[in-house]
Enzyme design. Sequence first.
Site, mmCIF file in Angstrom:
data_model
loop_
_atom_site.group_PDB
_atom_site.id
_atom_site.type_symbol
_atom_site.label_atom_id
_atom_site.label_comp_id
_atom_site.label_asym_id
_atom_site.label_seq_id
_atom_site.Cartn_x
_atom_site.Cartn_y
_atom_site.Cartn_z
ATOM 1 C CG HIS A 130 1.283 11.078 -0.308
ATOM 2 N ND1 HIS A 130 0.397 10.135 0.158
ATOM 3 C CD2 HIS A 130 0.948 11.295 -1.604
ATOM 4 C CE1 HIS A 130 -0.429 9.796 -0.819
ATOM 5 N NE2 HIS A 130 -0.134 10.487 -1.894
ATOM 6 N NE ARG A 131 7.272 11.291 5.633
ATOM 7 C CZ ARG A 131 8.189 11.784 6.453
ATOM 8 N NH1 ARG A 131 9.347 11.158 6.604
ATOM 9 N NH2 ARG A 131 7.957 12.903 7.134
#
Length: 428
Positions: free
Chosen positions: A401-402
Site C-alpha cells: 500500500h505504500r
Amino acid sequence: MSEIQMPRLSDTMEEGVISTWVKQVGDKVASGDVLVEIETDKAVMEYEAYEDGYLVKQSVSEGDTVQIGAVIGVIGDSPDAVPDDSGSGGSEPAQESADEAGEEAAPAAEEEAAPAEAPAPSPGDGGDGPRPRTSPLARRLAREYGLDINSIQGSGPKGRIVRADIEAAKDGGAREAAPAAPAAKEERSAPAAPAFDDGRDSEELKVSNVRKVIARRLSESKQTVPHFYLRRTIDAEALKGFRGQINEQLASTGAKISFNDLIVKACATALKLHPAVNTSWVDDKLLQHRRINVGVAVAVDAGLVVPVLHDTDRATLSEISTRTRELAGKARDGKLKPQEMSGGTFSVSNLGMFGVDSFSAVINPPEAAILAVGAMRQEPVVVDGEVVVRNRISLELSVDHRAVDGAVGAAFLKDLAEILEEPMRIIL
C-alpha cells in the site's frame, strides 16, 4: 597472493554457508574453475576463480557461516606459498611452517631432527586448544582417509600434525607418537535435569541457510510492508480453449504452453497498461521500473526460490515456456546464477497444481505486488439467465500500500482478468 572473499551472490544475500570446497589446499586453479559451492539465501551456487594460481589456504571450513566480504581462502602463485593471517578473519590458525610443498621438500630432515619422543605442546603453543596444529595437507589427507585428526598426536614442531603422522595413523600407528600431557582430574558435575517431555516426540532438524533467510524475509515483509489484498475469479473457458489451440499448433516443435505461462505473459501485458504497479518503495523513495521482469515462484527441497524472467513483456509465449522450465530445473538443482534471481519487478505464485482453491501470497520485497493463482475448478455459474458449468480460476493480488493505492491495484486486476478471459490480447 590474492584473498578470496565471500561474494554477494544474490541481491538479498547477507551471509553465506560454505557448502563444499571443490578445490583443496595445494590444488592448481585456473580462471573459471569452480573453487567452492556456497549456500546463499536462495540456492547452493558455484563460485569460480578469477585468476590462475594455487589454493594455498582455506580460511573457513565446510559448514561455516560467513558474512559477505569476509576472507574464505587465499590463492598463491605456487603451491608452497605460505599466507599470513593478517586481516584474513578466518577460522584456521596461521600456518607456521611450509604446507604441501614444504613437507615434501624436507620430510627426512624434520624426522631426523625430531626426537623420538617430543614433549607435549604447551597451552601457549596452541596444542591443547579445541583445534590441533595441522598443516593444510595433513587436514586434506585426514579427510581423504576418513581419519579423526583430533585423535592423532603430532610429531612436528610444537606438536604440529604433519603428513607422516596421517600416513602412520592410516597404516595402524607405525610412527611413535609423543606422549600426551597428563589429564587433569575430571571434575564431577551435577547430573543434568531430565528434559521436559511434551509428548510430541520431537527431533530438531538442520535448518538450511535458504530456510533461515526465507523465514527472516517473510517476517520482515509482513512486519514492514503494509499489505492489502484484492480477489477476483475469472472465467477460464476461453483461456483453456486458447491454450489447446496453441499447443496443437506447437505439437511438431515439442514446445508446450502451460496455464502459468499464459498467466505470466498476461501479467506482463497488464503491467504495461498499469506502470504504477511496476514500482518499488525503497528507503522512502518510489522507484518506477522501466523494464518488466516477472518472477515465478518455484518450490525446491530447501524452500522457495523465485527465478526471474527478464523483459517478460517482450518475450513470446514459447520463450517464456522454455525459459521458465530451464530456470525451474536450475532452481531444483541449486544451479541458479545471481542474475537469474535478481531484478524482479512483479511475481506470480501458482499453487493450482496442488489443488489449492485460493491463497494469499506474501510480497517479495522490494516488489510492490504478487499474484496468487489457484486451481482451475468447474463451478456452476449463471450465464444469460441459465445455470451452466464453467471452468474458473481464483486470483488474489497482494499489494504494497505504500507504493500502490487500492484503486490502482483494482484497475490492474480488472484488466488482467479481462486479458485472461479474452486471451488473444495476451499475444497482441
